[in-house]
Design a protein around this motif. Sequence first.
Motif, short mmCIF file in Angstrom:
data_model
loop_
_atom_site.label_atom_id
_atom_site.label_comp_id
_atom_site.label_asym_id
_atom_site.label_seq_id
_atom_site.Cartn_x
_atom_site.Cartn_y
_atom_site.Cartn_z
N VAL B 39 -0.06 35.37 1.19
CA VAL B 39 1.15 34.74 0.66
C VAL B 39 2.27 34.69 1.70
CG1 VAL B 39 2.93 34.86 -1.12
CG2 VAL B 39 0.55 35.41 -1.68
N ASP B 40 2.65 35.95 2.23
CA ASP B 40 3.81 36.00 3.11
C ASP B 40 3.46 35.99 4.59
OD1 ASP B 40 5.24 36.10 0.85
OD2 ASP B 40 5.74 38.24 0.95
N ASN B 41 2.17 36.40 4.90
CA ASN B 41 1.74 36.35 6.28
C ASN B 41 2.48 37.32 7.21
OD1 ASN B 41 -0.47 35.19 7.29
ND2 ASN B 41 0.58 33.46 8.28
N SER B 42 2.95 38.51 6.64
CA SER B 42 3.68 39.46 7.48
C SER B 42 2.82 40.73 7.68
CB SER B 42 5.02 39.85 6.84
OG SER B 42 4.81 40.30 5.54
N LEU B 43 2.01 40.73 8.71
CA LEU B 43 1.06 41.82 8.96
C LEU B 43 1.73 43.15 9.28
CD1 LEU B 43 -1.89 42.65 9.31
CD2 LEU B 43 -1.68 42.01 11.74
N ASP B 44 2.84 43.09 10.08
CA ASP B 44 3.49 44.32 10.52
C ASP B 44 3.99 45.17 9.36
OD1 ASP B 44 2.94 43.96 13.13
OD2 ASP B 44 4.83 42.90 13.59
N ILE B 45 4.60 44.53 8.36
CA ILE B 45 5.10 45.27 7.19
C ILE B 45 3.95 45.91 6.45
CG2 ILE B 45 6.26 45.05 4.96
CD1 ILE B 45 7.93 42.81 6.17
N TYR B 46 2.86 45.16 6.35
CA TYR B 46 1.67 45.66 5.67
C TYR B 46 1.13 46.92 6.37
CZ TYR B 46 -3.19 45.79 4.09
OH TYR B 46 -4.40 46.16 3.59
N ILE B 47 1.03 46.86 7.70
CA ILE B 47 0.57 48.01 8.49
C ILE B 47 1.51 49.19 8.31
CG2 ILE B 47 0.11 48.87 10.83
CD1 ILE B 47 -1.91 46.81 10.10
N GLY B 48 2.80 48.92 8.35
CA GLY B 48 3.80 49.98 8.18
C GLY B 48 3.65 50.68 6.85
N LEU B 49 3.45 49.87 5.79
CA LEU B 49 3.27 50.46 4.45
C LEU B 49 2.06 51.38 4.42
CD1 LEU B 49 4.09 47.66 1.86
CD2 LEU B 49 5.11 49.93 2.03
N ILE B 50 0.97 50.90 5.02
CA ILE B 50 -0.25 51.72 5.06
C ILE B 50 0.00 53.03 5.80
CG2 ILE B 50 -2.53 51.88 6.14
CD1 ILE B 50 -2.95 48.98 5.40
N ALA B 51 0.71 52.94 6.93
CA ALA B 51 1.00 54.13 7.72
C ALA B 51 1.77 55.16 6.89
CB ALA B 51 1.80 53.76 8.96
N VAL B 52 2.85 54.74 6.25
CA VAL B 52 3.66 55.64 5.42
C VAL B 52 2.83 56.23 4.30
CG1 VAL B 52 5.60 55.76 3.83
CG2 VAL B 52 5.83 54.47 5.97
N LEU B 53 2.06 55.36 3.64
CA LEU B 53 1.25 55.76 2.51
C LEU B 53 0.27 56.88 2.88
CD1 LEU B 53 1.66 54.12 -0.17
CD2 LEU B 53 -0.73 53.42 0.11
N PHE B 54 -0.43 56.65 4.01
CA PHE B 54 -1.44 57.64 4.39
C PHE B 54 -0.83 58.89 5.01
CE2 PHE B 54 -4.34 54.26 3.48
CZ PHE B 54 -5.49 54.93 3.08
N THR B 55 0.37 58.78 5.56
CA THR B 55 1.08 59.98 6.02
C THR B 55 1.40 60.87 4.83
OG1 THR B 55 2.07 58.72 7.82
CG2 THR B 55 3.09 60.84 7.27
N VAL B 56 1.94 60.26 3.78
CA VAL B 56 2.24 61.00 2.54
C VAL B 56 0.96 61.62 1.98
CG1 VAL B 56 2.99 60.78 0.14
CG2 VAL B 56 4.25 59.61 1.98
N LEU B 57 -0.14 60.82 1.99
CA LEU B 57 -1.41 61.33 1.49
C LEU B 57 -1.85 62.56 2.29
CD1 LEU B 57 -3.87 60.87 -0.41
CD2 LEU B 57 -4.92 59.60 1.48
#
Lengths: 160, 160
Positions: B39-57
């Motif tokens: 939809v938005d085509n913004s890969l960097d934000i997606y990667i950032g979210l994953i990074a934060v998510l898995f850090t918390v995990l």
Amino acid sequence: MMHFLKTVFHRYRHIGAYGLSIAVLVFLLKWLQWNFLIVDNSLDIYIGLIAVLFTVLGIWIALQLTRGRKADVVTVHQVQIVEAEPFRVDQVELEKLKLTTREYEVLQLMVKGHSNAEIAESLFLSLSTIKTHASNLFVKMDVTSRTKAIEKAKRLRITA
Amino acid sequence: MMHFLKTVFHRYRHIGAYGLSIAVLVFLLKWLQWNFLIVDNSLDIYIGLIAVLFTVLGIWIALQLTRGRKADVVTVHQVQIVEAEPFRVDQVELEKLKLTTREYEVLQLMVKGHSNAEIAESLFLSLSTIKTHASNLFVKMDVTSRTKAIEKAKRLRITA
DNA sequence: CGGACGTTCATACTTTGGTATGAAATTGAA
DNA sequence: TTCAATTTCATACCAAAGTATGAACGTCCG
């Protein structure tokens, strides 16, 4: 002033380390991103690598944060463990009785369970001498038998 | 059989929870991937979210793993703190001697400094009965006199 | 120096502690 | 119920503890 700065840097060295790690990671990720996306075009493996990487990072952070707390707990309890209690002669009570050197020696051996004959052997004295010392120290301790003398000596803490 | 399975499930419940979390995350990520990339085509934000998510995990996993260990450490040290100084009878040593009730009563009064005559009065018994009990307990304690019995009783911590 | 004190020892005696033996009553477990 | 262990008591005897008295020797202190 320099000392204050050093202290501040030292206190927040973990946060600094974390920031540095982040910077290194960003470069690493950009390099990986270029390899996988541009060269191999495999997005899922790249995402997976990031997930594992940041999971490990999270674990490391949590361990850093909790390690200090655990050490504190241990230290506090160790202070309480040092509650030992070696025997000490109550010199005040001992001097009240005005026992002579020999009388006190005889008393100490009595408390250890020695008979008059054994005490005589230990001190290289005759049995009658021990009886004399015993009788005299009973008067000074206001008791009528060796068992009462032993009990009182223990109670007043004048022998080990 | 059912009990065995229950035990196994319970023992590895953390690993099960982690697996479940992973499954949920995969669905979540796929949904996010569709939103951002398609939809938005913004890969960097997606990667950032994953990074934060898995850090918390990762942090969560580490806390789960260390929580049990910290509790263990505290428990160990509390056991040592309970080692206070009030007198406690060494039941093990006491039972080794196989003293009868009466023999132990006589021993306790002996340690307090009482004579055979006084013990007889205290327990409303004859002098000869006390002598019998005394003689028997001396054999069991492997001593030859009341003073040695008293010393041994104190040393083994079987009387106050 | 002389006397108080501590240490040593002896003798004589009394009391207490400890052993040996036997016996009777009680209790709890086989 | 029978048997082992416990509890009680007695008598007799020996060993150890404790008391009383006296005496000799040495040290320290006024």
